[in-house]
Motif scaffolding. Structure first.
Motif, PDB file in Angstrom:
ATOM      1  N   THR A 218       1.527   6.410   3.730  1.00 58.36           N
ATOM      2  CA  THR A 218       1.363   5.747   5.028  1.00 58.36           C
ATOM      3  C   THR A 218       2.169   6.506   6.077  1.00 58.36           C
ATOM      4  O   THR A 218       3.015   7.344   5.757  1.00 58.36           O
ATOM      5  N   ALA A 219       1.913   6.178   7.317  1.00 57.25           N
ATOM      6  CA  ALA A 219       2.580   6.849   8.439  1.00 57.25           C
ATOM      7  C   ALA A 219       4.051   6.433   8.541  1.00 57.25           C
ATOM      8  O   ALA A 219       4.414   5.306   8.187  1.00 57.25           O
ATOM      9  N   ASP A 220       4.858   7.350   9.033  1.00 56.33           N
ATOM     10  CA  ASP A 220       6.282   7.079   9.262  1.00 56.33           C
ATOM     11  C   ASP A 220       6.503   6.302  10.552  1.00 56.33           C
ATOM     12  O   ASP A 220       7.564   5.710  10.741  1.00 56.33           O
ATOM     13  N   ARG A 221       5.514   6.335  11.436  1.00 55.90           N
ATOM     14  CA  ARG A 221       5.632   5.675  12.732  1.00 55.90           C
ATOM     15  C   ARG A 221       4.440   4.753  12.952  1.00 55.90           C
ATOM     16  O   ARG A 221       3.348   5.008  12.448  1.00 55.90           O
TER      17      ARG A 221
ATOM     18  N   THR B 244       1.597   2.568  15.361  1.00 57.78           N
ATOM     19  CA  THR B 244       0.651   3.007  16.394  1.00 57.78           C
ATOM     20  C   THR B 244       1.264   2.982  17.781  1.00 57.78           C
ATOM     21  O   THR B 244       0.752   3.635  18.690  1.00 57.78           O
TER      22      THR B 244
ATOM     23  N   VAL C 127       7.766   3.075   4.405  1.00 58.61           N
ATOM     24  CA  VAL C 127       6.683   3.994   4.106  1.00 58.61           C
ATOM     25  C   VAL C 127       6.265   3.725   2.668  1.00 58.61           C
ATOM     26  O   VAL C 127       7.099   3.421   1.812  1.00 58.61           O
TER      27      VAL C 127
ATOM     28  N   THR D 203      -4.326   5.530   5.804  1.00 58.32           N
ATOM     29  CA  THR D 203      -3.215   6.365   5.333  1.00 58.32           C
ATOM     30  C   THR D 203      -3.229   7.681   6.101  1.00 58.32           C
ATOM     31  O   THR D 203      -4.220   8.032   6.763  1.00 58.32           O
ATOM     32  N   ARG D 204      -2.168   8.366   5.997  1.00 55.54           N
ATOM     33  CA  ARG D 204      -1.991   9.640   6.706  1.00 55.54           C
ATOM     34  C   ARG D 204      -2.555  10.776   5.854  1.00 55.54           C
ATOM     35  O   ARG D 204      -2.367  10.798   4.633  1.00 55.54           O
TER      36      ARG D 204
END
Length: 161
Positions: free
Chosen positions: A103-106, A108, A116, A156-157
């Motif tokens: 998943t993203a660290d930041r 939206t 994470v 997910t990233r």
């Protein structure tokens, strides 16, 4: 009556005499017998369990300890670690990068994510890790694969590095 006292006193007297004879036989040894000096036997040292290793032929549950040890090392090295650090460490540890999600660290709105999450699809199950300031530290688990064939829900990233 005098005779009665002798009858009851005789066994007591005989018992006392026997004790005195036995004590004399054991207590009067003038030269103690030498006992060979023995060195103290070594105490067994507690053996540490061997460090877990990747065992691709085993199940996800049987590899969870290894997965966790890799991720714990990331947290120890960098308490502010993000998703890439976990993915890179898992790849270096032998897990298949193509089977991973993160998943993203930041968020939206560009805030630091509360945690994470990262996963490895492994032997038909999911090894899932989660780490972040609001998740109570690191957590690892084995979960079933989702109906989508993935391990993590939502967007997910891309792991494109």
């Amino acid at each position: 009556m005098h005779r009665l006292r002798l009858k009851t006193a005789a066994p007591a007297l005989a018992g006392s005499a026997l004790l005195i004879v036995l004590a004399a036989c054991t207590a009067g040894d003038p030269q103690p017998t030498a006992t060979p000096e023995s060195s103290p036997s070594p105490r067994p040292t507690p053996t540490e369990a061997p460090a877990p290793t990747l065992r691709p032929e085993l199940s996800a549950a049987e590899n969870l300890a290894y997965f966790d040890s890799v991720n714990q090392a990331v947290v120890t090295a960098d308490p502010n670690a993000g998703g890439r650090a976990f993915i890179d460490a898992l790849v270096a540890a032998g897990f298949d990068k193509a089977a991973m999600q993160v998943t993203a660290d930041r968020t939206t709105i560009d805030l630091a994510a509360d945690s994470v999450q990262f996963s490895v699809l492994f032997q038909g199950e999911c090894l899932i890790g989660q780490y972040g300031p609001n998740s109570g530290g690191y957590h690892g688990a084995v979960r079933p694969v989702l109906g989508t064939g993935a391990c993590l829900v939502g967007q997910t990233r891309p792991i494109d590095w």
